[in-house]
Design an enzyme around this catalytic site. Structure first.
Site, PDB file in Angstrom:
ATOM      1  N   THR A  40       0.626 -45.720 -31.496  1.00 63.63           N
ATOM      2  CA  THR A  40       1.289 -44.537 -30.923  1.00 63.63           C
ATOM      3  C   THR A  40       1.134 -44.515 -29.402  1.00 63.63           C
ATOM      4  O   THR A  40       2.071 -44.197 -28.678  1.00 63.63           O
ATOM      5  CB  THR A  40       0.677 -43.251 -31.530  1.00 63.63           C
ATOM      6  OG1 THR A  40       0.795 -43.323 -32.940  1.00 63.63           O
ATOM      7  CG2 THR A  40       1.375 -42.012 -31.021  1.00 63.63           C
ATOM      8  N   HIS A  43       3.558 -46.845 -27.925  1.00 69.78           N
ATOM      9  CA  HIS A  43       4.913 -46.282 -27.886  1.00 69.78           C
ATOM     10  C   HIS A  43       5.065 -45.337 -26.699  1.00 69.78           C
ATOM     11  O   HIS A  43       6.090 -45.318 -26.019  1.00 69.78           O
ATOM     12  CB  HIS A  43       5.230 -45.525 -29.178  1.00 69.78           C
ATOM     13  CG  HIS A  43       5.286 -46.394 -30.401  1.00 69.78           C
ATOM     14  ND1 HIS A  43       5.774 -47.681 -30.366  1.00 69.78           N
ATOM     15  CD2 HIS A  43       4.925 -46.169 -31.675  1.00 69.78           C
ATOM     16  CE1 HIS A  43       5.697 -48.189 -31.590  1.00 69.78           C
ATOM     17  NE2 HIS A  43       5.181 -47.306 -32.394  1.00 69.78           N
TER      18      HIS A  43
END
Ligand code: ZN
Length: 342
Positions: A40, A43
């Site tokens: 995450t 990202h």
């Protein structure tokens, strides 16, 4: 304090000097000792479509950590100064239907630590105290930081009954690697790990996979069917998000089997629902985060009992200020878990 801040929309982040945050009611201030990088975070750092739609800048990124509580805000009862803690990332409302029926991990009013609020890639971090998990100080700090993805692996691997079963694990990023170890520790008879990255397959082997298959060079479907006497695996864990892996995983799942899915495909996937699920009579379960807090009790117990060794998964360690190097390495895929030390 020094912190890695997403200062504006777009790729990258900056290390800035920012004020040490002050805990408000229900919060605790933590001196961060170890952090680890999650997909995450990558990202958000690289600024994919999801991050662009979700992240409000400026924001301190990061959510996996081990630290020491140094101050508590008003009303905080279950942690105290000096506690060594990790953080559950899902910040939940406690009052919605899902929270009140034991499914808080998919709370209807969910916000995420380090995604929807400032995170832990900093010298200090303020966290909702209810999300802090007091950890046994005998467990290494590096492992306490990795407890959160360990929790994802536990939720995935133990979503169905694996005792005495053959389990395929498609995708050997850190969660897949750790799932190999959890599946072995918790009674799987045979663990088959599949990826296209030899570096990661080697770690999956160290983590307890009985058989590793490089899907870039070998045919996983033929090999898994051969290993299971033509019946297919009892349990399929999808940790890659790759459409080809999803297809192969269901193809090699036995009739009446169990599929636990945590991999997130980048786009909608075309899929043979008729043969893969309906006629196969299998059960499919989606994994979002960790069971709160059942998964955390299991994670702590496995670490205390030394049933899961996280050392092979931790492949690189950097100082916080070397974050750019760390994220570049993440991007290359030639790594397991990367730690950052403030
Ligand atoms: Zn809720």
């Amino acid at each position: 304090m020094r912190a890695i801040v997403k200062t504006k929309p777009g790729p990258g982040a900056e290390m800035l000097d920012v004020p040490i945050p002050v805990p408000k009611a229900g919060e605790a201030l933590v001196k961060v000792r170890t952090t680890s990088i999650c997909g995450t975070d990558q990202h958000i750092y690289e600024w994919n479509e999801w991050a662009a739609g979700r992240i409000k800048t400026p924001q301190i990124i990061g959510h996996e950590m081990a630290g020491e509580v140094i101050e508590i805000g008003p009303g905080v009862k279950h942690v105290k100064v000096g506690d060594i803690v990790a953080a559950e990332t899902h910040v939940v409302c406690d009052v919605c239907y899902l929270c009140r029926t034991g499914q808080a991990h998919v709370c209807q009013n969910l916000s995420i630590f380090g995604v929807d609020m400032d995170g832990v890639f900093a010298e200090y971090a303020v966290a909702p105290a209810q999300n802090l998990w007091v950890s046994d100080p005998s467990v290494p700090l590096d492992w306490i930081s990795v407890q959160e993805p360990l929790g994802n692996a536990i939720h995935t691997a133990l979503s169905g009954d694996i005792v005495g079963k053959t389990v395929t694990i498609f995708g050997c990023g850190p969660i897949g690697m750790i799932a190999c170890s959890v599946a072995r520790a918790c009674g799987a008879e045979k663990v088959i790990a599949i990826d296209i990255n030899p570096y990661r397959l080697k770690i999956a082997k160290e983590m307890g996979a009985d058989l590793i298959i490089n899907a870039a060079e070998q045919d996983p479907v033929a090999l898994i069917l051969q290993e299971t006497g033509g019946d297919g695996a009892d349990v399929f864990l999808e940790v890659s998000g790759a459409p080809s892996a999803i297809d192969q995983g269901f193809e090699t799942l036995r009739f009446g089997g169990w599929a636990g899915l945590i991999g997130v495909p980048a786009n909608p996937v075309t899929f043979d629902l008729t043969n893969h699920i309906v006629f196969k009579g299998c059960q499919v379960y989606g994994i979002s985060g960790r069971r709160m807090y059942d998964t955390w009790y299991k994670a702590s117990a496995l670490l205390r009992a030394k049933r899961v060794d996280l050392e092979p998964v931790i492949t690189h360690r950097f100082k916080l200020e070397e974050f750019e190097k760390a994220f570049d390495l993440m991007h290359s895929g030639q790594c397991g878990k990367i730690l950052l030390y403030p």
